[in-house]
Scaffold this active site. Structure first.
Site, PDB file in Angstrom:
ATOM      1  CG  HIS D 155      -0.189   0.172   2.536  1.00  0.00           C
ATOM      2  ND1 HIS D 155       0.268  -0.893   3.273  1.00  0.00           N
ATOM      3  CD2 HIS D 155       0.169   1.284   3.229  1.00  0.00           C
ATOM      4  CE1 HIS D 155       0.876  -0.463   4.364  1.00  0.00           C
ATOM      5  NE2 HIS D 155       0.843   0.859   4.369  1.00  0.00           N
ATOM      6  CG  HIS D 201      -4.000   0.450   5.400  1.00  0.00           C
ATOM      7  ND1 HIS D 201      -3.309  -0.581   6.010  1.00  0.00           N
ATOM      8  CD2 HIS D 201      -3.108   1.456   5.235  1.00  0.00           C
ATOM      9  CE1 HIS D 201      -2.064  -0.210   6.221  1.00  0.00           C
ATOM     10  NE2 HIS D 201      -1.899   1.014   5.770  1.00  0.00           N
ATOM     11  CG  HIS D 216       4.363   4.761   4.462  1.00  0.00           C
ATOM     12  ND1 HIS D 216       3.514   5.395   5.345  1.00  0.00           N
ATOM     13  CD2 HIS D 216       3.861   3.498   4.306  1.00  0.00           C
ATOM     14  CE1 HIS D 216       2.556   4.561   5.704  1.00  0.00           C
ATOM     15  NE2 HIS D 216       2.723   3.408   5.095  1.00  0.00           N
ATOM     16  CG  HIS D 247       1.316   1.322  12.263  1.00  0.00           C
ATOM     17  ND1 HIS D 247       2.057   2.407  12.622  1.00  0.00           N
ATOM     18  CD2 HIS D 247       1.660   1.031  10.986  1.00  0.00           C
ATOM     19  CE1 HIS D 247       2.828   2.754  11.614  1.00  0.00           C
ATOM     20  NE2 HIS D 247       2.619   1.949  10.612  1.00  0.00           N
ATOM     21  CE1 TYR D 256       5.361   4.000  10.058  1.00  0.00           C
ATOM     22  CE2 TYR D 256       5.587   3.959   7.671  1.00  0.00           C
ATOM     23  CZ  TYR D 256       4.790   3.940   8.792  1.00  0.00           C
ATOM     24  OH  TYR D 256       3.429   3.873   8.676  1.00  0.00           O
TER      25      TYR D 256
END
Lengths: 308, 308, 308, 308
Positions: D155, D201, D216, D247, D256
């Protein structure tokens, strides 16, 4: 041979500011088993996989920190042998009768060059790990291995002046192996890691002007999934976290967080298997990022400055 | 103290029927590093995390099985000390000069009561684990830790008559700790597990009328994901698998499979941390299912009958 | 688009021989939450991560097996749409009023070509997964996610004649994707795997002369460590285990075991992410070992012959 | 039904400042397979488990960031259907012939309310995942699944004005489900998460005054051990890391880090299974710590301010 002489760090007594909060932290949240409260109000905890009655003791007072560490030795004869050698080394040894420390056999009590109080003992009441010894269970029940699922007390990292003298004592008298070190730009060693097991360290010393302080007390987890679980619970309980990463030194996956009194705790998993025929590993201060936190290469200021 | 005396099983020499197939099995598939072939055609392998030049040696001949096991000791003085004690125990000791076994210092060579040839040595050429010793790397490259991702040779399980005499030798002379045992309906011990480390066993002995046979040679994995990976590769390569399960004894997650010559191999991960102040664990033969394979409770006939 | 139409297998009703033993098996041991017992003595269970009131229903009677399966659909309009299409396909549909099945909206009820009773419903009372929906918790408590730590009911594998007609119904009417199949020496498909999600199958069909039987009901685990935990508990409770391995088909890590009535259960983790633009995978019966159990390549006779 | 309509984010084209460094980052280090360089110097990458020829495209220029995202749809008819609806929504659609984008069928090209260029396509050349489709392999070889062991592009999180209009487009036209959101003190939604799969998501939108920026691009890992491996490699390569945590939103374990051009990358594992009958989850900005990083509760300033 199997392990003889000094076996492991078997007891740590920490000072806490509020016993109720500390019992929630170490007991309810981290999952250590609260074993008893003694007549002086000290509270005794055990990790599930340990056999000894307790490994963590908390004393409520007005200043956080470390009261003492205690290593278990193989047998009573070892106490006599080490008593002589510690005195020869130049350190006074006090004999403490069995039972003065609850559930414990007699102890030798002395002060390390770094200013920390250390005990040696050979006997402690054993309560077992719940699995039994005759056709034992293979896995613990969920009410035994719970919370952070800590297996055992593992080590401490203590700081003070003359940490190099601690190294001398531990290697020459207690016969530990010197496994890893961090040296500064002048070539002086500032962090010393020693082992009496097949783990990369059973105790570590760091140079610090003030004596008797502790960087962290560390507890051993079974596997990376328990490490993730502990991290999730730390977030859920909003326990202040300092770092979650891997150490270059010892290669363990670590989480550093603080108890309600500001004492730093560590839970970790993994790490390489150490043997005394392995070479000493040396890290330089300018590579401290890799040595300390090899995944993020971030060294928080608190990590080098906060002790209790 | 740190580990002294006898440190670990440091070398196993196995007999194989076809060297090319065996090199594919142990090298290409399992991921051990092929270090050299000597003048006699023996092939030498090393696991990535080991520092010594080699730990597994293969000799091609017409009968599978075990040629010898070799334990590494802390220093040369230990060899002298143990030589005396082994002779006192009633076992002849042959001295072997340095270099006779490639890359190795001098050895003591003798025959165990169970009929197996055993060596002790203090020195072996070290090549390192690829990470370095000065600001070392923290993780190995993919071409170093590969295949089954085996960290190290770990132990053997050998069988023969007088396994109880092996126990006596290992505990009284080599100072191993007796960690677990399996007893039969008459109360006789038939399986003996002893340790010189913080793992539950460094070698195991089983009663068997025929001397000198081996049940399995075992290699240590880092974590459960590597265990799953090894199992997947074993299936991919169609390597004959005997069991994939957990042992009640030692609690390790295990996979038993066979090399092309029919020698049984094991790869495992996990297992509890052992200390000599832990009680001896006893299993009875009627609970062998839990002792051997605590997840499936299935004990294949081959497991109790196939040796090489 | 997001998933629409038929969403997932949302309910399975199994026949059990002894409710007390079954409650211990599915509830106490596997960790499913017992939600209620209805007026007819049927007991309703929910896995922790599910939102619907229940997903597993047990009915005590004298013959083990499957009473019905029920898939949840996106909305009530989907029921009308599918009702027409099922009838066009040639299958009678019975309408069942809301509430006849506890906590459930109205249902369509019909019999699959393989002889199994199937329902479709759009509404069920939701109780949530315990985390909340406003600043939700991120992880469940230990008393919520417990036992085998099952997240959800996942799929069933049912057998009967005309399994190919099931395939036709599921692909042409329910718009499932045909993901994998096993064909025999004559090229006939004997095992059919179809999906309505991003997992490799939501239901599977196998050819079997007798109609209405079930091979297994399957529950989804979060990760490999939970898979190991489930295997350890299965051994601890001495639950009969058939296999612990990986399936080539779907690539999931599986454990097959039996409930006290002889119904086969599965818990699994992992498996690849499926998309409908991926090619159909075909396995041949002579490679059934890789297709069924890709780690051990062992296919127990029971696996191909035991249904309830 | 199985997934239909818009299936997944299937291609991202990023702008990079130095192609050689970027090829090392995405190819050599992260392990994506470099598939080709086109006549314009754009470089095409594929993750091992994907079947399509490529999913990541890099274009060297003087400003980092996102050129376009492309979603794959179920079939060509879906393109016609969606073209109408996008135009009705008020957005111009440009038709792009097959082949203009290498290996790709025809595309619809349009600009999102947030200013980002988006494509839809139904066809792309498929090269497979290396396992085959007839008696396929079950696991990839070490030279196929390598580096960070990334399975697939997953994503993006993009930011711009009118992110709420993106939500409207994705839910009303593309039929995505609205899974989670973050609202500010005034009750306005500032972060929108939508899904067309069983993951929480497939794309996320954030409010930001400047259009067309990306927070990102995210890649999916298989399991927590691969997550740890990726973190170790990121440290080894000294890739700048922003966070390694879980998360609260979507529950995934995340890392990240930044590519050499300053584009933020994410690799993640886990996360809950989403169904459209699950309630929308709402987080408030004052709980952003739990929503963003539920283990450490730390939200670096860069996380909310650095886009490319």
């Amino acid at each position: 041979m199997s392990m003889r002489g000094v076996l492991r760090l078997a007891e740590v007594q920490m000072r806490v500011l509020d016993m109720a909060e500390s019992k929630q932290h170490y007991g309810t949240r981290m999952g250590l088993h609260e074993m008893m409260t003694d007549d002086n109000g000290l509270v005794y905890f055990k990790a599930w996989a340990e056999h000894d009655h307790h490994s963590l003791v908390l004393r409520e007072t007005d200043r956080a920190g470390l009261d003492h560490i205690a290593f278990k030795v193989y047998d009573d004869a070892t106490l006599d042998d080490l008593e002589k050698k510690i005195i020869e080394f130049g350190i006074n040894v006090e004999r403490v009768e069995a039972g003065v420390y609850p559930k414990s056999g007699r102890r030798l009590k002395f002060t390390l060059p770094t200013g920390h109080e250390m005990h040696l003992f050979a006997e402690k009441q054993q309560v077992g790990n719940s699995l039994g010894t005759f056709n034992p269970d293979v896995i613990p029940d969920d009410d035994v291995c719970r919370g952070f699922r800590i297996n055992a007390l593992d080590h401490v990292f203590i700081v003070g002046p003359d940490a190099d003298q601690n190294l001398k004592l531990f290697t020459e008298v207690f016969d530990f192996s010197y496994t890893e070190r961090v040296i500064d730009a002048d070539g002086n060693t500032v962090l010393f890691f020693v082992s009496c097991s097949s783990r990369a360290h059973d105790i570590a010393f760091g140079m610090n002007p003030e004596p008797g302080l502790i960087h962290h007390v560390s507890f051993r987890l079974e596997n990376p999934q328990d490490h993730i679980r502990a991290a999730d619970l730390i977030g859920k309980y909003e326990i202040p976290v300092e770092m979650n990463d891997r150490h270059g030194v010892t290669q363990v996956k670590t989480i550093y967080y603080f108890d309600p009194s500001g004492n730093r705790n560590e839970v970790f998993c993994d790490g390489y298997t150490y043997y005394p025929d392995m070479p000493l590993l040396t890290w330089t201060m300018d590579e401290l990022d890799h040595a300390a936190f090899s995944q993020s290469l971030r060294v928080p200021e608190s990590f080098l400055g906060v002790y209790t």
